[in-house]
Scaffold this motif. Structure first.
Motif, PDB file in Angstrom:
ATOM      1  N   LYS A  25       4.208  -1.090   3.382  1.00 43.66           N
ATOM      2  CA  LYS A  25       3.749   0.282   3.151  1.00 43.66           C
ATOM      3  C   LYS A  25       4.911   1.049   2.526  1.00 43.66           C
ATOM      4  CE  LYS A  25       0.729   2.749   5.546  1.00 43.66           C
ATOM      5  NZ  LYS A  25       0.084   3.448   6.649  1.00 43.66           N
ATOM      6  N   LEU A  26       4.712   1.484   1.286  1.00 40.77           N
ATOM      7  CA  LEU A  26       5.767   2.231   0.570  1.00 40.77           C
ATOM      8  C   LEU A  26       5.708   3.696   0.933  1.00 40.77           C
ATOM      9  CD1 LEU A  26       5.622   0.588  -2.966  1.00 40.77           C
ATOM     10  CD2 LEU A  26       7.255   0.170  -1.152  1.00 40.77           C
ATOM     11  N   PHE A  79       7.895   5.812  -5.430  1.00 37.00           N
ATOM     12  CA  PHE A  79       7.963   5.471  -4.006  1.00 37.00           C
ATOM     13  C   PHE A  79       9.390   5.107  -3.623  1.00 37.00           C
ATOM     14  CE2 PHE A  79       3.635   4.354  -5.282  1.00 37.00           C
ATOM     15  CZ  PHE A  79       2.878   5.000  -4.304  1.00 37.00           C
ATOM     16  N   VAL A 123      -1.101  -0.628  -4.088  1.00 37.05           N
ATOM     17  CA  VAL A 123      -0.127  -0.277  -5.130  1.00 37.05           C
ATOM     18  C   VAL A 123      -0.035  -1.449  -6.100  1.00 37.05           C
ATOM     19  CG1 VAL A 123       2.257   0.348  -5.648  1.00 37.05           C
ATOM     20  CG2 VAL A 123       1.177   1.200  -3.556  1.00 37.05           C
ATOM     21  N   THR A 175       0.836  -1.201   0.000  1.00 35.45           N
ATOM     22  CA  THR A 175       0.000   0.000   0.000  1.00 35.45           C
ATOM     23  C   THR A 175       0.868   1.248   0.000  1.00 35.45           C
ATOM     24  OG1 THR A 175      -0.123  -0.055   2.415  1.00 35.45           O
ATOM     25  CG2 THR A 175      -1.931  -1.111   1.214  1.00 35.45           C
ATOM     26  N   ASP A 176       0.242   2.367  -0.344  1.00 36.74           N
ATOM     27  CA  ASP A 176       0.923   3.662  -0.269  1.00 36.74           C
ATOM     28  C   ASP A 176       0.657   4.278   1.108  1.00 36.74           C
ATOM     29  OD1 ASP A 176      -1.623   4.841  -0.296  1.00 36.74           O
ATOM     30  OD2 ASP A 176      -1.469   5.533  -2.363  1.00 36.74           O
TER      31      ASP A 176
END
Length: 107
Positions: free
Chosen positions: A106-107, A85, A40, A33-34
């Motif tokens: 989590k990026l 990212f 993502v 996820t972002d």
């Protein structure tokens, strides 16, 4: 005599039955996820067996999900990257026999 033939038949038949093989392999899966929590898609995941220097690669689907199977029990390095990212790196992920590890990124 019939009992001997029946026993011999059952033994012969049992040798041809499929055997369910147990695997000693592990797997890693998760969601990328972002910062806002949105999935993502298309993130590139690389899992490296640190001891053998063997790489396994996957790409997230449209829901941000990835899955890498058939990993030999060992210690792994997990990396994820996607355009726009910062790269994510988990330096040490020990995996045991038949372990199903979840690594959400989590990026």
């Amino acid at each position: 005599m019939l009992r001997v033939r029946l026993t011999a038949f059952l033994i012969a038949a049992a040798t041809f039955l499929p055997v369910s093989a147990q695997t000693s392999k592990a797997l890693v899966s998760g969601i990328v996820t972002d910062p806002s929590g949105a999935a993502v898609a298309g993130a590139k995941i690389t899992i490296t067996d640190v001891q053998r220097n063997q790489e396994y690669k996957a790409e997230t689907n449209s829901s941000g999900v990835y899955r890498i199977i058939e990993l030999t029990p060992s210690v792994y390095r997990v990396a994820a990257e996607a355009a726009g990212f910062r790269q994510y790196v988990l330096e040490s992920l020990p995996l045991a026999t038949q372990q199903n590890a979840t690594v959400n990124i989590k990026l």
